[in-house]
Design an enzyme around this catalytic site. Structure first.
Site, PDB file in Angstrom:
ATOM      1  N   GLU A 113       1.031  -1.295  -0.291  1.00  0.00           N
ATOM      2  CA  GLU A 113       0.110  -0.267   0.372  1.00  0.00           C
ATOM      3  C   GLU A 113       0.792   0.992  -0.282  1.00  0.00           C
ATOM      4  O   GLU A 113       0.622   2.369  -0.350  1.00  0.00           O
ATOM      5  CB  GLU A 113      -0.833  -0.206   1.226  1.00  0.00           C
ATOM      6  CG  GLU A 113      -1.764   1.306   1.265  1.00  0.00           C
ATOM      7  CD  GLU A 113      -2.727   1.501   2.453  1.00  0.00           C
ATOM      8  OE1 GLU A 113      -2.550   1.676   3.477  1.00  0.00           O
ATOM      9  OE2 GLU A 113      -3.229   0.245   2.543  1.00  0.00           O
ATOM     10  N   ASP A 114       1.642   0.947   1.027  1.00  0.00           N
ATOM     11  CA  ASP A 114       2.488   2.054   1.090  1.00  0.00           C
ATOM     12  C   ASP A 114       3.823   2.697   0.444  1.00  0.00           C
ATOM     13  O   ASP A 114       4.975   3.091   0.413  1.00  0.00           O
ATOM     14  CB  ASP A 114       2.931   2.194   2.518  1.00  0.00           C
ATOM     15  CG  ASP A 114       1.782   2.647   3.125  1.00  0.00           C
ATOM     16  OD1 ASP A 114       1.253   3.203   2.196  1.00  0.00           O
ATOM     17  OD2 ASP A 114       2.036   2.535   4.927  1.00  0.00           O
TER      18      ASP A 114
END
Length: 780
Positions: A113-114
């Protein structure tokens, strides 16, 4: 190991974009490196008892992968981001009891996600199982149609993975617990959103999976950040009464301990106060102060035994007999979760007994195996899987229900919010235990009806259910089941489901099946309705866009767009009503344009919280509160109203909610609907605060109770009208057998004004309790 470890920190906006630092920090990289290694070694020590073969190497590989992926990131607190996945992994192993796969997934849960890593990279490095869990934990990116809910979409995605591997939700609960533990560094609006999601979804989910310790901590942290004053008040009173409580518990347990020892039982006695949240909740529900909540603590007897279930039950009942030899039990408060465990596998024997000092005390009796399962929930079952198939079966049955909910009508993204509602209905706390005619035990949620029971037996039995027999007596399909009922379903080939059945059932399984049966009939009316609306709107000069569909749904008070088209197709809503919709839409748009012709505020339903925040920043310029709706000051620029569900007054902690068809509603952060709004529609929440110096009157409600006397009403009205010059809208006092209860509706300037009034009313002779109530005051 330390010679291999390298961490780099770059000070660029890109590198800290995930959680932007508030101010520059002085960073000791060497100390941080030591702290990270210390946390990692602690994780390995905790996991060591169950590691096999190459497990340690796999965890080490995941750790270094996570360190490298997050090397340029910092949390809002200023700490290296790697602290977070390490903490989540520690919770996963220490507080939930997961193994190597869970630890690896926890260490890597944010990398896709990051960072630049992809699911394919995770699968190549760590295998399909870990990749599947990470995929379930990775939020959906991209734009969402207005009226949909990003939170609901992401939750649905995560639950799709749950049906294959429960570890996805266990890692998510660990992630949420650490985020709640470190919520101090977040701004107030983010604290409210995260805390609301927690109480709305994650605390009930932890309860459903039997993670009672995590559930209790999530509830307490929710209260700490949403109602800090109430949290501190209850915590302070618990501290002040700790000495008295400890002495009482020691005296209460002394004779029990002596007899348990004499009986040759190995045991541990625990006396613990109830959680701050549960005490606060009880104060709120019972409308009582702290001093009048008597069951502030529970005694737990944990017995050591072999893992043979029959023997476990026997020693629990033996311990119960010893307790009741000394203290009188309340026969209505005996709960046997030994023979009939809760659906999440919880087993214990609960009783409430009267102490020698006249105080009720809850006593819980269980074995060490049951206690571990009660604390660690689902994951602990696998430690005892050889002899605990019945208990595990209850958990598996619930996951099967979740899978069925996902498979029945909730695949479409537009149904994500409806899915969330259905899923929450499965997170029930109480259950009802009933039997088939052949004596088979069925466990349904409390409030389930005979029709729910029929669908639980089989879809076809439910679809043709006409009535039921309970104890040989004929009852309707709406009959609400009671513990111990033995039910026989009566069917007819001519019977078929109708829409009214949805108001009778409470279980998601029954609701899903009924909707399936109705779907074919409804689809024709829904298709016809859509075509009719499209043609009529074209005549009125309006295109049927997704935004307009949402506006129509809200205007005609339909839960889903499909419901609106169905009601049109059925003729429940006449096509001419669309003229009224058009007129209302034009009035709102014209008002918005007239208020600010050069930079008009987004019309109701045509934007979200982010759009509105940009507009607020534009009109407020460089002011510190440029992204905040100033209540009172912004009235001429933006269409907003005070929500009638919680009646906010100046001084209340509030937020704005962008509705689809009614402008912006201002709610109190303690509003009964706040958690649901923030959990489902976080993108439509905006910051709001009261503009000082505005001379306005706000409608508020007070509840009074006490002992009746001559002149009481006169003293109350004198304070309100003569001393404080407050206008009353209504006063109702009801007296019975010397006790009175009353409601007062009045207009106050702000919360300080209201607090002064409450203080003065509490001093009136005979008045014992004065509280503000939040229910709808309009027309009450």
């Amino acid at each position: 190991m330390s010679s291999e470890f390298v961490i780099l920190v770059k000070h660029t906006n890109k590198n800290i974009a995930v959680e932007q630092l508030v101010e520059p920090l002085t960073i000791d990289l060497e100390q941080e490196r030591k702290d990270i290694l210390k946390k990692y070694r602690r994780l390995l020590r905790t996991a060591k008892p169950f590691l096999k073969d190459n497990d340690a190497k796999l965890i080490k590989k995941a750790f270094y992968t996570s360190v490298d992926a997050h090397k340029d990131m910092r949390r809002r607190s200023g700490e290296p981001y790697i602290y977070h996945p390490l903490a989540v992994a520690q919770i996963v192993v220490e507080e939930i009891g997961l193994g190597t796969t869970g630890i690896v997934a926890a260490l890597l849960h944010d990398v896709v996600e990051d960072t630049d890593m992809r699911i394919e990279d995770i699968e190549r490095l760590f295998g399909k199982k870990v990749a599947k869990i990470i995929d379930g934990l990775t939020k959906i990116s991209g734009r969402f149609e207005y009226g949909s809910s990003q939170q609901a979409e992401n939750f649905r995605k995560m639950l799709l993975t749950l049906s294959d591997d429960v570890r996805v939700i266990l890692v998510k609960l660990a992630d949420r617990l650490h985020n709640m533990r470190t919520l101090d560094s977040m701004p107030r609006d983010k604290q409210l959103k995260i805390a609301s999601e927690t109480i709305f979804i994650y605390a009930p989910l932890a309860h459903r999976l039997g993670l009672y310790s995590i559930k209790s901590e999530l509830e307490e942290l929710y209260l700490k950040y949403t109602e800090p004053q109430e949290y501190r008040a209850v915590a302070r009173k618990l501290r002040e009464t700790k000495g008295i409580r400890d002495r009482f518990i020691a005296k209460f347990m002394e004779p029990i301990a002596q007899d348990l020892e004499a009986a040759g039982l190995n045991f541990i006695l625990k006396g613990r106060p109830k959680s701050i949240y549960s005490i606060w909740n009880k104060m709120k529900k019972q409308n009582k102060p702290f001093e009048e909540i008597y069951d502030l603590f529970a005694i737990r007897i944990v017995l050591e035994s072999s893992a043979e279930n029959d023997r476990e039950k026997a020693i629990c009942w033996q311990a119960y007999s010893i307790v009741t030899d000394h203290y009188k039990p309340n026969p209505d408060r005996l709960k046997d979760f030994l023979s009939t465990p809760r659906a999440n596998g919880y087993q214990s024997l609960h009783s409430t007994v009267m102490s020698k000092s006249g105080q009720w005390v809850e006593v819980q009796i269980r074995t060490s195996r049951m206690d571990e399962i009660a604390e660690k929930g689902y994951a602990a079952h696998w430690k005892y899987k050889g002899n605990d198939t019945k208990v595990r079966g209850n958990i598996e049955q619930w996951i099967t229900q979740v899978r069925e909910t996902l498979e029945n009508g909730f695949g479409d993204k537009t149904a994500a919010i409806e899915f969330l509602d259905e899923f929450r209905s499965n997170l029930f706390n109480e259950e009802v235990f009933v039997f088939t005619p052949k004596g088979e035990l069925k466990v349904l949620q409390s409030g389930a009806t005979a029709l729910d029971f029929a669908f639980d037996i089989h879809s076809e039995v439910g679809a043709h259910c006409m009535a039921a027999k309970v104890g040989g007596i004929l009852v309707p399909i709406s009959y609400v089941l009671n513990n111990g009922d033995q039910i026989e379903i009566i069917t007819s080939s001519k019977q078929k489901p109708n829409e009214d059945w949805l108001r009778i059932v409470v279980t998601s399984k029954a609701r899903a099946r009924i909707k399936d049966f109705l779907k074919e009939d409804n689809r024709r009316y829904e298709t016809d309705g859509r075509q009719m609306v499209e043609k009529k709107l074209k005549i009125l000069g309006i295109d049927l866009t997704a935004e307009v569909v949402n506006q129509l749904r809200a205007f005609f008070e339909c839960k889903m767009a499909a419901d609106f088209f169905y009601r049109i197709g059925k003729g429940y809503i006449h096509l001419d009503e669309l003229k009224r919709f058009k007129k209302d839409k034009e009035i709102k748009e014209r008002k918005a344009t007239d208020n600010n012709p050069t930079n008009p505020v987004p019309a109701s339903g045509s934007g979200d919280g982010k759009t509105l925040t940009k507009f607020l920043k534009h009109i407020h310029g460089d002011r510190a509160d440029s992204d905040t709706l100033l209540i009172g000051d912004d009235m001429d620029k933006i269409d907003y109203k005070l929500a009638v569900c919680c009646n906010p007054i100046a001084g209340d902690d509030v937020f704005g909610f962008v509705t689809i068809n009614e402008g912006i509603k201002i709610h109190r952060t303690t509003c009964p609907n706040a958690a649901e709004l923030m959990s489902k529609h976080g993108n439509r929440i905006i910051k709001a605060k009261w503009e000082s110096g505005k001379d306005e009157a706000f409608l508020a409600g007070l509840y009074l109770s006490g002992t009746d006397r001559v002149g009481l009403v006169n003293d109350v009205t004198r304070i309100i009208s003569n001393e404080l010059h407050i206008n009353m809208r209504g006063l109702t006092i009801d007296t019975k057998d010397g006790v009175f209860n009353g409601d007062i509706k009045l207009y106050v300037q702000d919360t300080k004004h209201l607090d002064i009034l409450i203080g003065k009313l509490e001093e009136v002779e005979g008045v014992y309790n004065v509280q503000r109530f939040d229910t709808n005051l309009i027309g009450k």
